[in-house]
Design a protein around this motif. Structure first.
Motif, PDB file in Angstrom:
ATOM      1  N   ARG A 258       0.710  -1.205  -0.069  1.00 10.24           N
ATOM      2  CA  ARG A 258       0.043  -0.112   0.014  1.00 10.24           C
ATOM      3  C   ARG A 258       0.885   1.345   0.063  1.00 10.24           C
ATOM      4  NH1 ARG A 258      -4.665  -0.763   4.173  1.00 10.24           N
ATOM      5  NH2 ARG A 258      -6.253  -2.130   3.027  1.00 10.24           N
ATOM      6  N   SER A 259       0.341   2.234  -0.528  1.00  7.28           N
ATOM      7  CA  SER A 259       0.856   3.701  -0.442  1.00  7.28           C
ATOM      8  C   SER A 259       0.701   4.197   0.901  1.00  7.28           C
ATOM      9  CB  SER A 259       0.433   4.477  -1.591  1.00  7.28           C
ATOM     10  OG  SER A 259      -1.007   4.834  -1.250  1.00  7.28           O
ATOM     11  N   LYS A 260      -0.073   3.795   1.600  1.00  7.84           N
ATOM     12  CA  LYS A 260      -0.244   4.303   3.003  1.00  7.84           C
ATOM     13  C   LYS A 260       0.720   3.736   4.004  1.00  7.84           C
ATOM     14  CE  LYS A 260      -4.833   4.947   5.137  1.00  7.84           C
ATOM     15  NZ  LYS A 260      -5.702   4.150   5.802  1.00  7.84           N
ATOM     16  N   PRO A 261       1.425   4.554   4.781  1.00  9.39           N
ATOM     17  CA  PRO A 261       2.389   4.167   5.978  1.00  9.39           C
ATOM     18  C   PRO A 261       1.988   3.203   6.799  1.00  9.39           C
ATOM     19  CG  PRO A 261       2.338   6.519   5.484  1.00  9.39           C
ATOM     20  CD  PRO A 261       1.357   6.097   4.924  1.00  9.39           C
ATOM     21  N   ILE A 262       2.869   2.314   7.464  1.00 11.83           N
ATOM     22  CA  ILE A 262       2.221   1.361   8.227  1.00 11.83           C
ATOM     23  C   ILE A 262       1.616   1.807   9.358  1.00 11.83           C
ATOM     24  CG2 ILE A 262       3.069  -0.457   9.727  1.00 11.83           C
ATOM     25  CD1 ILE A 262       5.179  -1.086   7.412  1.00 11.83           C
ATOM     26  N   TYR A 263       2.151   2.962   9.889  1.00 19.77           N
ATOM     27  CA  TYR A 263       1.600   3.410  11.303  1.00 19.77           C
ATOM     28  C   TYR A 263       0.180   4.057  11.015  1.00 19.77           C
ATOM     29  CZ  TYR A 263       2.342   8.649  10.108  1.00 19.77           C
ATOM     30  OH  TYR A 263       2.299   9.792   9.184  1.00 19.77           O
ATOM     31  N   GLU A 264      -0.051   4.598   9.642  1.00 17.04           N
ATOM     32  CA  GLU A 264      -1.398   5.217   9.153  1.00 17.04           C
ATOM     33  C   GLU A 264      -2.319   3.787   9.200  1.00 17.04           C
ATOM     34  OE1 GLU A 264      -1.410   7.799   6.130  1.00 17.04           O
ATOM     35  OE2 GLU A 264      -0.316   9.254   6.853  1.00 17.04           O
TER      36      GLU A 264
END
Length: 126
Positions: free
Chosen positions: A9-15
């Motif tokens: 995913r393009s979304k960071p892991i923390y998000e």
């Protein structure tokens, strides 16, 4: 508590962690006062850095979803109605942005889009 992380995913892991925990709280899967895993335990279970989980927990705490007490751990906060409405509004806005983008690229005007919204909104009240 099951968190699923995608490295694609393009979304960071923390998000990804933040949004999944928020979703569990908003759906009622995690109730007010429920304990959530320690940062170390969650990091180990999903195989990410403790720093990544710490960032997610800090965001959740700042937004009022969890409370952390040194020595006791992290717990789901009692949600106020305004916070819940704000989160739901964010979801609606994301979907509306997508709908507007599709309408624009398809040549559908604002009036037609508003007519569709009114039609679908009216269907939900019957």
């Amino acid at each position: 508590m099951e968190i699923i992380i995608s490295n694609n995913r393009s979304k960071p892991i923390y998000e990804q962690i933040t949004s999944q925990i928020k979703a569990m709280i908003m759906s009622g899967e995690l109730q007010a006062g429920a304990s959530i895993p320690s940062m170390r335990a969650l990091a180990k279970s999903i195989q990410v850095s403790v720093i990544t989980v710490q960032k997610a927990y800090e965001d959740l705490q700042r937004e009022g979803f969890i409370e952390t007490t040194i020595g006791r751990g992290s717990f789901v906060s009692a949600l106020n109605k305004t916070l819940v409405q704000e989160e739901q509004q964010k979801k609606i806005e994301e979907h509306l942005i997508t709908a507007v983008d599709i309408a624009r690229s398809s040549g559908i005007g604002r009036e037609k889009l508003v007519d569709l919204l009114n039609l679908f909104y009216g269907e939900g009240t019957s």
